[in-house]
Design a protein around this motif. Structure first.
Motif, PDB file in Angstrom:
ATOM      1  N   HIS A   1       8.648   3.745  10.118  1.00  0.00           N
ATOM      2  CA  HIS A   1       7.333   3.946   9.769  1.00  0.00           C
ATOM      3  C   HIS A   1       7.021   5.435   9.650  1.00  0.00           C
ATOM      4  N   ILE A   2       5.952   5.817   8.508  1.00  0.00           N
ATOM      5  CA  ILE A   2       5.706   7.233   8.527  1.00  0.00           C
ATOM      6  C   ILE A   2       5.062   7.564   9.674  1.00  0.00           C
ATOM      7  N   SER A   3       3.864   6.937  10.084  1.00  0.00           N
ATOM      8  CA  SER A   3       3.093   7.348  11.113  1.00  0.00           C
ATOM      9  C   SER A   3       3.685   7.107  12.424  1.00  0.00           C
TER      10      SER A   3
ATOM     11  N   ALA B   1       8.147  -2.133   5.995  1.00  0.00           N
ATOM     12  CA  ALA B   1       7.139  -3.204   5.368  1.00  0.00           C
ATOM     13  C   ALA B   1       5.573  -2.971   5.773  1.00  0.00           C
ATOM     14  N   GLY B   2       5.440  -1.844   5.979  1.00  0.00           N
ATOM     15  CA  GLY B   2       3.653  -1.408   5.945  1.00  0.00           C
ATOM     16  C   GLY B   2       3.315  -2.629   7.021  1.00  0.00           C
ATOM     17  N   ALA B   3       2.032  -2.945   6.418  1.00  0.00           N
ATOM     18  CA  ALA B   3       0.972  -3.897   7.267  1.00  0.00           C
ATOM     19  C   ALA B   3       1.891  -5.308   7.899  1.00  0.00           C
TER      20      ALA B   3
ATOM     21  N   ALA C   1       0.607   5.312  18.534  1.00  0.00           N
ATOM     22  CA  ALA C   1      -0.522   6.362  18.785  1.00  0.00           C
ATOM     23  C   ALA C   1      -1.683   5.689  18.116  1.00  0.00           C
ATOM     24  N   ARG C   2      -1.682   4.514  17.286  1.00  0.00           N
ATOM     25  CA  ARG C   2      -2.885   4.040  16.636  1.00  0.00           C
ATOM     26  C   ARG C   2      -3.509   2.699  17.074  1.00  0.00           C
ATOM     27  N   GLU C   3      -4.093   1.990  16.048  1.00  0.00           N
ATOM     28  CA  GLU C   3      -4.539   0.686  16.781  1.00  0.00           C
ATOM     29  C   GLU C   3      -3.648  -0.156  17.389  1.00  0.00           C
TER      30      GLU C   3
ATOM     31  N   ASN D   1       0.778  -1.239  -0.088  1.00  0.00           N
ATOM     32  CA  ASN D   1      -0.059  -0.100  -0.066  1.00  0.00           C
ATOM     33  C   ASN D   1       0.988   1.272  -0.055  1.00  0.00           C
ATOM     34  N   LEU D   2       2.242   1.368   0.092  1.00  0.00           N
ATOM     35  CA  LEU D   2       2.917   2.348   0.226  1.00  0.00           C
ATOM     36  C   LEU D   2       3.148   2.763  -1.064  1.00  0.00           C
ATOM     37  N   ASN D   3       2.744   2.332  -2.211  1.00  0.00           N
ATOM     38  CA  ASN D   3       2.815   2.754  -3.698  1.00  0.00           C
ATOM     39  C   ASN D   3       1.536   3.793  -3.856  1.00  0.00           C
TER      40      ASN D   3
HETATM   41  C1  DQA Z   1       3.066   2.254   8.236  1.00  0.00           C
HETATM   42  C2  DQA Z   1       2.367   1.684   9.214  1.00  0.00           C
HETATM   43  C3  DQA Z   1       1.475   0.163   9.260  1.00  0.00           C
HETATM   44  O1  DQA Z   1       0.932  -0.148  10.547  1.00  0.00           O
HETATM   45  C4  DQA Z   1       0.634   0.318   8.141  1.00  0.00           C
HETATM   46  O2  DQA Z   1       0.109  -0.636   7.884  1.00  0.00           O
HETATM   47  C5  DQA Z   1       1.134   0.980   6.966  1.00  0.00           C
HETATM   48  C6  DQA Z   1       2.292   2.156   7.117  1.00  0.00           C
HETATM   49  C7  DQA Z   1       3.814   3.513   8.369  1.00  0.00           C
HETATM   50  O3  DQA Z   1       4.495   3.817   7.475  1.00  0.00           O
HETATM   51  O4  DQA Z   1       3.370   4.295   9.315  1.00  0.00           O
HETATM   52  O5  DQA Z   1       0.926   0.623   5.804  1.00  0.00           O
HETATM   53  O6  DQA Z   1       4.176   1.094   8.060  1.00  0.00           O
END
Ligand code: DQA
Length: 142
Positions: free
Chosen positions: A97-99, A72-74, A103-105, A10-12
């Motif tokens: 991680h970008i976020s 690695a995203g999710a 502080a999230r789920e 999903n980072l695309n």
């Molecule tokens: C992420 C955080 C992950 O939880 C999420 O699934 C992503 C992006 C980030 O860069 O903040 O796809 O890795």
């Protein structure tokens, strides 16, 4: 010095995907800026939405590159395969991680790969990639 940035699923979609969390910049635009900022680094980029392709890429570069920066995203939270691949290669990896995942789920609070990485950067936006590169430059023998 050869550094590979690896982005997972999903980072695309960066720039289009949930901009309030991930910002408005596409990774391709950001990567152009990074290359200009670090002209002495041989910087390359790989993105895949497929877990096995991410593992294959770690195997491919993990014995000849100097450093890997990986978001690695999710898969961060679920993939024993990616965690094992990082443990099995020689090239050091920084998890980014970008976020601010903390502080999230709750399911984002766990990283299966973190213990096999030399460090983790989260919550500082795209600057995470820049900071990881700066770290690798600072520890790289001249
Ligand atoms: C992420 C955080 C992950 O939880 C999420 O699934 C992503 C992006 C980030 O860069 O903040 O796809 O890795």
């Amino acid at each position: 010095m050869k550094i590979l940035i690896i982005n997972g699923p999903n980072l695309n979609l960066l720039g289009k995907r949930e901009p309030s969390i991930y910002g408005n910049s596409s990774f391709d635009d950001f990567f152009k800026d990074l290359k200009a900022e670090f002209p002495t680094v041989e910087l390359s980029y790989f993105q895949s939405n497929v877990e096995g392709e991410l593992i294959n890429k770690l195997h491919e570069v993990g014995f000849n590159f100097d450093a890997i920066v990986m978001n690695a995203g999710a898969y961060t939270h679920t993939s024993i395969g990616i965690a094992d691949a990082i443990a099995g290669i020689k090239t050091p990896v920084i998890e980014v991680h970008i976020s601010n995942v903390y502080a999230r789920e709750e399911y984002r609070h766990v990283s299966l790969m973190a213990k096999n990485c030399i460090g983790v950067i989260a919550g500082l936006g795209l600057n995470a990639y820049r900071l990881a590169i700066l770290h690798f430059i600072s520890i790289h023998p001249q």
